[in-house]
Design a protein around this motif. Structure first.
Motif, PDB file in Angstrom:
ATOM      1  N   ARG A 197      13.510 -60.490   5.793  1.00 21.80           N
ATOM      2  CA  ARG A 197      13.223 -59.517   4.332  1.00 21.80           C
ATOM      3  C   ARG A 197      11.924 -60.073   3.746  1.00 21.80           C
ATOM      4  N   VAL A 248      13.871 -57.607  -3.334  1.00 22.79           N
ATOM      5  CA  VAL A 248      14.251 -57.815  -1.890  1.00 22.79           C
ATOM      6  C   VAL A 248      13.961 -56.546  -1.025  1.00 22.79           C
ATOM      7  N   GLY A 249      13.109 -56.430  -0.080  1.00 23.94           N
ATOM      8  CA  GLY A 249      13.146 -55.272   0.872  1.00 23.94           C
ATOM      9  C   GLY A 249      14.365 -55.441   1.882  1.00 23.94           C
ATOM     10  N   GLU A 283       4.467 -54.250   2.942  1.00 21.81           N
ATOM     11  CA  GLU A 283       4.716 -54.159   1.580  1.00 21.81           C
ATOM     12  C   GLU A 283       5.151 -52.968   0.598  1.00 21.81           C
ATOM     13  N   VAL A 342       8.850 -53.070  -0.549  1.00 20.59           N
ATOM     14  CA  VAL A 342       9.269 -53.938  -1.743  1.00 20.59           C
ATOM     15  C   VAL A 342       8.227 -53.615  -2.855  1.00 20.59           C
ATOM     16  N   SER A 386       9.019 -47.596   3.688  1.00 18.39           N
ATOM     17  CA  SER A 386       9.941 -48.732   4.468  1.00 18.39           C
ATOM     18  C   SER A 386       9.450 -48.695   5.749  1.00 18.39           C
TER      19      SER A 386
END
Length: 500
Positions: A305, A367-368, A378, A381, A496
């Motif tokens: 994560r 938190v991704g 990134e 996130v 994502s």
């Protein structure tokens, strides 16, 4: 010998010949204004100016466009000012209402000062030149990023073979000789690095060692250029990497050298511990994690994560700004701290109590989604962090009963996002309008104009104008909450990196 100490820069530019060679613009070069190498000079932007003295407002590397509306009487002083400001070329637009032909005094001044002069025909608007340069810069940036990524992967693989193999790989990628120098000895070298190093290079090494901070220095030696770069994480300490070749390093090559220097430092510290080195390289591959923090760490799982934090309210207190404090709270050594921001790679999502503890100490975290370590990005996130800042509380992907990401196949979500946002992406590439960024920020702030304008650093009327462009391009009504919801998920899925 000339010597320049410079910071690491990856500024994108295109050579003047690429602009001149664009047939759609039909630009004519005045031959007598060209000096050797002039067409290889970098163009960093095209800018229209009718000021009599635009030099104080320039950064260097511009292609200045003018129709000569306010062309001063002191033409030579005007041209000299542009040349001294670092302008790459001057484009003069012909128009029946101002100048139907190129003024002879301007031609003579540009020839005398060595400033390349381009004639822009009346059928070519300055906007077309601006757009062509913008597109060329975008494409150059994408090429450089692919080049950096490929080199990073090559160097990371070579790091497993030790200092010798890594030094050889760096030399091959940069097409140069490379030497890794310790306190007084050459620890590794490749591609016929000179032994001993020339006096000019040793002087440059002494200059770098005497400085502070992360920087590099360049000098001319033996008919070529030599770059001295501190080896991370011992920046400006005893270990330096020295690179030499006939021509200067460009921006992408400097970024590659920085990766090589980081890996050389990590290999030197990790020794023969393959697991230690592999984890350090994983942190480096993210591109945002400090190599020094990555050294000696081991990822607990292939699926990780990404955790990001932004300064909250008065910002993090002195203790919370320390990397070791964040490592202990997030249970991972892969932490990089920047002013007002941190990013970390964790094996799992931190407990809610930890995220609240971070907020109490001045960090607002996001938190991704669980993501394979090799596909970290990134984008997601950052979007979640914008949402967290809007809500004033931590946000965790997949941490809500209303989160339906898991119900949508990754390929389907990516396809939906690409199709939904394609018109905006095309407009951004064509004119640098920042429509995708504006939409993302506007949605994160629930459609509020003032907070969106403040975050983007523009006037609220600019935000209104851009959102109107978004509605027109997508043929949607952003007053419809369902449309907003669909676009929000399109932006999330576009940024994502899913499993699968």
């Amino acid at each position: 010998m000339t010597q320049i100490t410079d910071s690491l820069s990856t500024e994108v530019n295109v050579p003047l010949r690429d602009v001149v060679g664009n047939r759609e613009l039909a630009l004519d070069v005045v031959p007598e204004t060209l000096r050797p190498g002039a067409l290889d000079a970098p163009v960093r932007w095209a800018h229209v100016s009718e000021l009599q003295d635009p030099a104080p407002y320039l950064l260097g590397g511009e292609l200045i466009l003018t129709a000569g509306v306010n062309l001063p009487e002191q033409i030579d002083r005007y041209v000299r000012g542009l040349r001294d400001a670092g302008v790459t070329a001057l484009g003069f637009g012909l128009t029946p209402t101002v100048h139907e032909t190129l003024p002879e005094p301007l031609r003579r001044a540009c020839a005398r000062r060595g400033l390349p002069l381009l004639v822009v025909p009346s059928r070519t608007p300055f906007l077309a030149v601006n757009r062509a340069v913008s597109v060329a810069l975008t494409e150059a940036g994408q090429r450089e990023q692919r080049r950096i990524t490929a080199a990073r992967e090559t160097l990371t693989r070579a790091a497993g073979g030790g200092l010798g193999e890594l030094t050889s790989a760096l030399a091959a990628v940069l097409r140069s000789w490379v030497a890794l120098v310790g306190a007084g000895d050459v620890l590794a070298s490749a591609h016929d690095a000179p032994t001993p190093l020339p006096a000019a290079v040793r002087e440059l090494m002494a200059t770098v060692r005497a400085g502070s901070g992360i920087r590099s220095a360049t000098t001319e030696a033996d008919g070529g250029f030599v770059v001295v770069q501190p080896v991370y994480p011992q920046a400006t300490a005893s270990h330096l990497v020295v690179v030499g070749r006939p021509r200067r390093l460009d921006g992408a090559e400097r970024a590659i050298l920085a990766v090589g220097a980081a890996l050389l430092g990590l290999v030197g510290r990790a020794g023969s511990d393959a697991a230690e080195l592999g984890a350090a390289a994983t942190g480096l591959l993210l591109g945002r994690v400090s190599p020094g923090d990555a050294a000696g760490s081991v990822l607990g799982s292939e699926v990780v994560r990404l955790v990001a934090g932004a300064a909250h309210r008065r910002g993090p207190d002195e203790v919370a700004r320390r990397p070791d404090w964040l490592r202990a709270r997030l249970d991972t050594p892969l932490v990089s701290v920047l002013p007002g921001r941190f990013v970390a790679i964790a094996g799992s999502a931190p407990p809610r109590a930890v995220l609240e503890d971070l907020r109490a100490h001045g960090w607002l975290a996001a938190v991704g989604s669980p993501t394979p370590a090799g596909r970290l990005s990134e984008g997601e996130v950052d979007l979640l962090l914008a949402r967290a800042q809007s809500l004033g509380r931590p946000v965790v992907a997949g941490d809500s009963p209303l989160d339906f990401d898991a119900l949508v196949a990754p390929d389907a979500s990516r396809g939906f996002a690409a199709k939904a946002l394609e018109p905006l992406v095309a407009l951004d590439h064509a004119g640098d309008r920042s429509l995708v960024l504006t939409l993302r920020t506007w949605l994160a702030h629930h459609g509020a104009w003032e907070p969106t304008a403040a975050e983007l650093g523009v006037h609220r009327n600019s935000v209104r104008h851009r959102i109107a462009q978004v509605e027109k391009a997508l043929a949607v009504d952003l007053a419809d909450p369902e449309v907003r919801m669909r676009l929000w998920f399109a932006l999330r899925w576009a940024d994502s990196r899913h499993n699968g």
